[in-house]
Design a protein around this motif. Structure first.
Motif, PDB file in Angstrom:
ATOM      1  N   HIS A   6      50.167-130.978 -10.880  1.00 61.27           N
ATOM      2  CA  HIS A   6      49.995-131.154 -12.319  1.00 61.27           C
ATOM      3  C   HIS A   6      48.722-131.943 -12.594  1.00 61.27           C
ATOM      4  N   ASP A  50      48.199-129.851 -17.931  1.00 59.70           N
ATOM      5  CA  ASP A  50      49.523-129.989 -18.530  1.00 59.70           C
ATOM      6  C   ASP A  50      49.489-130.803 -19.813  1.00 59.70           C
ATOM      7  N   ARG A 422      47.094-124.733 -12.080  1.00 61.46           N
ATOM      8  CA  ARG A 422      47.811-123.611 -12.687  1.00 61.46           C
ATOM      9  C   ARG A 422      46.855-122.667 -13.413  1.00 61.46           C
ATOM     10  N   TYR A 425      50.916-120.853 -18.087  1.00 63.80           N
ATOM     11  CA  TYR A 425      51.910-121.808 -18.560  1.00 63.80           C
ATOM     12  C   TYR A 425      53.262-121.122 -18.718  1.00 63.80           C
ATOM     13  N   ALA A 426      54.310-121.905 -18.574  1.00 63.88           N
ATOM     14  CA  ALA A 426      55.655-121.423 -18.876  1.00 63.88           C
ATOM     15  C   ALA A 426      55.920-121.579 -20.366  1.00 63.88           C
ATOM     16  N   THR A 432      59.169-128.180 -19.994  1.00 64.36           N
ATOM     17  CA  THR A 432      59.326-126.974 -19.170  1.00 64.36           C
ATOM     18  C   THR A 432      58.184-126.843 -18.180  1.00 64.36           C
ATOM     19  N   ASN A 433      56.964-127.111 -18.620  1.00 62.62           N
ATOM     20  CA  ASN A 433      55.816-126.990 -17.732  1.00 62.62           C
ATOM     21  C   ASN A 433      55.793-128.099 -16.673  1.00 62.62           C
ATOM     22  N   ARG A 435      58.429-129.260 -15.286  1.00 60.48           N
ATOM     23  CA  ARG A 435      59.456-128.904 -14.306  1.00 60.48           C
ATOM     24  C   ARG A 435      59.143-127.604 -13.563  1.00 60.48           C
ATOM     25  N   ALA A 436      58.036-126.950 -13.905  1.00 59.87           N
ATOM     26  CA  ALA A 436      57.737-125.630 -13.321  1.00 59.87           C
ATOM     27  C   ALA A 436      57.489-125.696 -11.825  1.00 59.87           C
TER      28      ALA A 436
END
Length: 437
Positions: A6, A50, A422, A425-426, A432-433, A435-436
């Motif tokens: 992250h 993030d 990354r 993104y989720a 949520t991101n 915890r991805a």
């Protein structure tokens, strides 16, 4: 391929004069307008970051040091980062935005309602960097200033109260049933009668529940009490520690132990180590910068003393560079951690010149003595941190376009080719991101 980590950006010096004191000021960006911050936020989202954490201090400091703090814009002026956040959300779709908030400045019910509103409007991308600065207490009440640990106690009560308000709508309270024309079931709303040491208030909260989690809680601080607060409350811990394997693993273990003691899982907290790299086009240029930093002149030391004076609210520029630093010059409100970062392992007998020279001295990424180096060398460091179990890093700087592009233009492609940064993104917001992976 390397394990992804992250990435965040720490907007150092806060929502204030971006580029002041640097040649890049001649670009004539207006720091009081939202455009420069929106452009920066879009750049960070394009890069796959993030979150951005916006530093803040609501006070200009003690009356005796105000001139020192504003003269070179190290300690102010600063505008309210919470009011900047909506502009950044408007400019982006996925980036988390984390303004710094001080519990002394926000009554819990008002805070819970405002934060909930922005969490909904942003698509669940809000974070809160909860700080316990006590130096600004005089601006909010006439109550005596709290000590270090007591300020954390107040922050914990404040956050517990806010969370109770956020959750005062039980499951099934919000119906929004058009067929029966019932929007909510008032019997499923809880009163939340809070009577604490620092705050008294009642609920329930006049805001609907979240669909993708509470705002993410971020916290700094490496003291035992600070890590205890993080273990019990935080989703992200802003970490300041030497980046060697033992130090990184020990720091992470302390945070994880604090989480376990609070009944949480270690993986519930993402630990981001703060780094301010100087990315150079070649190893030769990195060597030149490091060599030049080894022998700072007095003008360079005074410039460092100005910044340290602002951070420590103590005028170091008036002290003799060649005399030992008397620690009694620092008031009780000054962070012990900040003082320790100044004096390092040199001890109180070392002259002020030695402390400032150590801060001026740069080191190479390649030999792990500092953070000057090429994008490839920085990526090597991030991969090594990943091998030690690290969750990610937090880069420091202002939001001036020159600062961002000088740091990211060569770095982002290298990190992505290695699978560290990354690309996508989720859905579901900041939590949520985080915890991805």
């Amino acid at each position: 391929m390397s394990r992804p980590q992250h990435f965040g950006w720490f907007l150092a010096r806060g929502f204030g004069p971006q580029g002041w004191g640097y040649p890049s000021l001649e670009w004539d960006y207006d720091w009081t307008r939202p455009e420069i911050y929106q452009d920066a936020a879009r750049t960070l989202e394009q890069a796959g970051f993030d979150l951005v954490i916006i530093e803040d201090a609501p006070s200009l400091g003690s009356p005796s040091t105000i001139d020192l703090r504003v003269r070179h814009a190290f300690g102010g002026p600063k505008h309210d980062p919470f009011l900047l956040a909506p502009y950044l959300f408007q400019a982006t779709r996925h980036l988390g935005v984390v303004p710094t908030v001080n519990p002394a400045a926000y009554l819990p019910y008002t805070a819970a309602r405002q934060f909930a509103t922005l969490q909904h409007l942003s698509g669940h991308r809000l974070g809160l960097n909860v700080v316990t600065d006590t130096g600004s207490a005089r601006h909010f009440s006439a109550a005596p200033q709290l000590g270090h640990d007591e300020a954390y106690d107040r922050a914990e009560e404040w956050l517990d109260g806010i969370r109770a308000l956020w959750r005062s709508w039980d499951d099934g309270a919000l119906l929004a049933d058009r067929e029966t024309d019932v929007y909510a079931d008032g019997t499923r709303l809880r009163a939340v009668e809070h009577r604490g040491e620092h705050f008294d208030f009642d609920g329930p909260l006049n805001a609907v529940p979240f669909t993708d989690g509470d705002p993410a809680i971020v916290s700094p601080g490496g003291s035992g009490r600070g890590l205890g607060f993080a273990g019990a409350n935080s989703d992200v811990q802003l970490a300041l520690a030497p980046l060697n394997e033992k130090s990184v693993r020990d720091y992470r273990a302390r945070v994880h132990d604090a989480a376990t003691e609070s009944g949480r899982r270690p993986e519930d907290i993402k630990i981001l180590f703060a780094i301010q790299p100087v990315i150079t086009p070649s190893a030769e240029e990195a060597d030149r910068i490091v060599a030049a930093s080894a022998h700072p002149d007095d003008a360079a030391l005074v410039q460092i003393a100005r910044k340290q004076s602002s951070d420590l609210e103590t005028d170091l520029t008036s002290l003799d560079l060649d005399r030992p630093l008397d620690l009694s010059v620092f008031g009780a409100h000054v962070s012990r951690g900040s003082i320790q970062r100044l004096i390092g392992d040199r001890g109180e007998e070392a002259p002020l010149r030695a402390h400032l020279s150590a801060l001026a001295r740069a080191g190479r990424i390649s030999d792990r003595t500092g953070f000057v180096g090429t994008a490839e060398e920085f990526a090597d460091l991030i991969e090594e941190l990943g091998e030690w179990g690290n969750d990610g890093v937090l880069l420091w700087g202002d939001f001036h376009p020159v600062t961002l592009h000088r740091t990211l233009d060569e770095l982002v492609p290298v990190l992505r080719r290695r699978g560290i940064l990354r690309r996508e993104y989720a859905d579901g917001g900041l939590q949520t991101n985080l915890r991805a992976f």
